[in-house]
Design a protein around this motif. Structure first.
Motif, PDB file in Angstrom:
ATOM      1  N   ASP A   1      49.939  12.270  32.922  1.00  0.00           N
ATOM      2  CA  ASP A   1      49.852  10.097  33.003  1.00  0.00           C
ATOM      3  C   ASP A   1      51.232  10.581  33.785  1.00  0.00           C
ATOM      4  O   ASP A   1      50.669   9.556  34.509  1.00  0.00           O
ATOM      5  CB  ASP A   1      50.716  10.240  31.275  1.00  0.00           C
ATOM      6  N   ARG A   2      52.289  10.931  33.869  1.00  0.00           N
ATOM      7  CA  ARG A   2      52.611  10.962  34.627  1.00  0.00           C
ATOM      8  C   ARG A   2      52.721  10.929  36.226  1.00  0.00           C
ATOM      9  O   ARG A   2      53.218  10.359  37.370  1.00  0.00           O
ATOM     10  CB  ARG A   2      53.961  12.280  34.411  1.00  0.00           C
ATOM     11  N   ALA A   3      51.336  11.792  37.015  1.00  0.00           N
ATOM     12  CA  ALA A   3      51.047  11.771  37.975  1.00  0.00           C
ATOM     13  C   ALA A   3      49.920  10.620  37.394  1.00  0.00           C
ATOM     14  O   ALA A   3      49.730  10.011  39.123  1.00  0.00           O
ATOM     15  CB  ALA A   3      49.844  13.086  37.440  1.00  0.00           C
ATOM     16  N   LEU A   4      49.567  10.102  36.873  1.00  0.00           N
ATOM     17  CA  LEU A   4      48.545   9.105  37.312  1.00  0.00           C
ATOM     18  C   LEU A   4      49.108   7.851  37.377  1.00  0.00           C
ATOM     19  O   LEU A   4      48.976   7.355  38.362  1.00  0.00           O
ATOM     20  CB  LEU A   4      48.076   8.494  35.055  1.00  0.00           C
ATOM     21  N   GLY A   5      51.167   7.716  36.355  1.00  0.00           N
ATOM     22  CA  GLY A   5      51.691   6.875  37.042  1.00  0.00           C
ATOM     23  C   GLY A   5      52.277   6.830  39.095  1.00  0.00           C
ATOM     24  O   GLY A   5      51.885   5.711  38.955  1.00  0.00           O
ATOM     25  N   LEU A   6      52.090   7.839  38.789  1.00  0.00           N
ATOM     26  CA  LEU A   6      52.134   8.733  40.511  1.00  0.00           C
ATOM     27  C   LEU A   6      52.039   7.096  41.761  1.00  0.00           C
ATOM     28  O   LEU A   6      51.573   7.017  42.246  1.00  0.00           O
ATOM     29  CB  LEU A   6      52.983   9.298  40.864  1.00  0.00           C
ATOM     30  N   ILE A   7      50.088   7.655  40.712  1.00  0.00           N
ATOM     31  CA  ILE A   7      49.118   7.203  41.737  1.00  0.00           C
ATOM     32  C   ILE A   7      48.507   5.777  41.916  1.00  0.00           C
ATOM     33  O   ILE A   7      48.695   4.865  42.677  1.00  0.00           O
ATOM     34  CB  ILE A   7      47.476   7.422  41.297  1.00  0.00           C
ATOM     35  N   ALA A   8      49.553   5.099  40.488  1.00  0.00           N
ATOM     36  CA  ALA A   8      49.614   3.754  40.495  1.00  0.00           C
ATOM     37  C   ALA A   8      50.200   2.838  41.020  1.00  0.00           C
ATOM     38  O   ALA A   8      49.951   2.002  42.190  1.00  0.00           O
ATOM     39  CB  ALA A   8      49.641   3.214  39.158  1.00  0.00           C
TER      40      ALA A   8
END
Length: 301
Positions: free
Chosen positions: A150-157
């Motif tokens: 989820d943190r990696a997804l947050g970075l992408i966002a």
């Protein structure tokens, strides 16, 4: 998942671009790099602070060559740099294997690869908008935890990318065709300019410039990338070599004068050779049509 603090290890083009994008969203970014000049250049551009964070950050991004992902991850995990970790390397299978056997905590890591880049390198070439609307691949392992993912997804966002989830091997096979082999082919074509007729480069049009543009990339980084994905790249080049052999045979047939004498190609052979060339050109046109997003100012690493 909200990211408030970020560490970026490696302040080249991609690492600095990630840091610039995150800083625009008021994320506190800490920068690290063995190259002091690159580190302070990135900091001067507003990418973050050139200092060690006082507490573990939410996410650490490893922006180092593929061969360095596993050792750097082991080092920063031992130091307690972050709660979760990802990377931006363009090869995934080899680092994943090494991480699963050497990392102190593989569960807090997820592989990543933003499909964006430029032919220029270094922090001065970085841009906060580099990843906007570009695919960003994540390659979680069976050990990757949901918070890390989820943190990696947050970075992408934060960076404006478009997440894609793939297995590491499938990713590497795909980029061998779409990125790594093309880079070698661009280098092969560009290298011919050094050995060609003296006036050749002065006659170059936009077509040659388009074909060779990505050959300007950092040779050491690209050497590391291609070595780390050598088998998949070799498979692509082998198939190209086989097809090139057919094209060469057709060209030699067509180079013979009409009615090329005893043993020369007859009309039927010349007709087949013409078909070989036209078929290749038509399949090339169809292949270009498969590209869903063309950008003149970017390259996929």
């Amino acid at each position: 998942m909200t990211i408030r603090t970020l560490a970026v290890v490696g302040t080249g083009l991609i690492g600095t671009s990630v840091a610039l994008a995150a800083s625009r969203h008021r994320v506190t970014v800490y920068l690290a790099d063995r190259d002091e000049s690159a580190l302070h250049t990135a900091a001067a551009r507003g990418a973050g602070r050139a200092e060690t964070p006082p507490h573990p950050v939410d996410l650490a991004v490893l922006a180092v060559p593929p061969s360095q992902i596993a050792p750097v991850l082991a080092q920063v995990q031992a130091q307690g740099l972050a709660r979760s970790y990802t990377d931006v390397a363009s090869v995934k299978a080899r680092p994943e294997r090494e991480i699963l056997s050497t990392a102190p905590d593989p569960s807090s890591y997820v592989g990543g690869h933003p499909m964006a880049g430029r032919e220029r390198s270094g922090p001065l070439a970085a841009r906060a908008e580099l990843f906007r609307d570009r695919p960003w691949v994540l390659t979680p392992t069976r050990f990757t935890t949901k918070p890390a993912f989820d943190r990696a997804l947050g970075l992408i966002a934060l960076c404006g990318g478009v997440p894609r989830v793939m297995r590491a091997r499938a990713h590497d096979d795909a980029v061998a065709l779409t990125s790594h082999a093309p880079h070698l082919l661009a280098s092969l074509m560009a290298a011919r300019l050094r050995d060609g007729p003296v006036p050749a480069a002065r006659l170059a049009g936009q077509g040659l410039r388009d074909v060779t543009r990505i050959a300007r990339g950092d040779s050491r980084l690209w050497g590391d990338i291609v070595e780390s994905n050598a088998a998949a790249v070799a498979d692509v080049l082998t198939r190209l070599q086989e097809e090139l052999a057919g094209v060469l045979a057709a060209l030699y047939d067509l180079a013979e004068p009409d009615g090329g004498g005893p043993g020369g190609p007859g009309p039927e052979t010349r007709g087949k050779s013409r078909h070989t060339l036209v078929d290749l050109l038509e399949r090339g046109i169809a292949g270009v049509g498969e590209l869903s997003d063309e950008r003149a100012d970017g390259t996929d690493r």
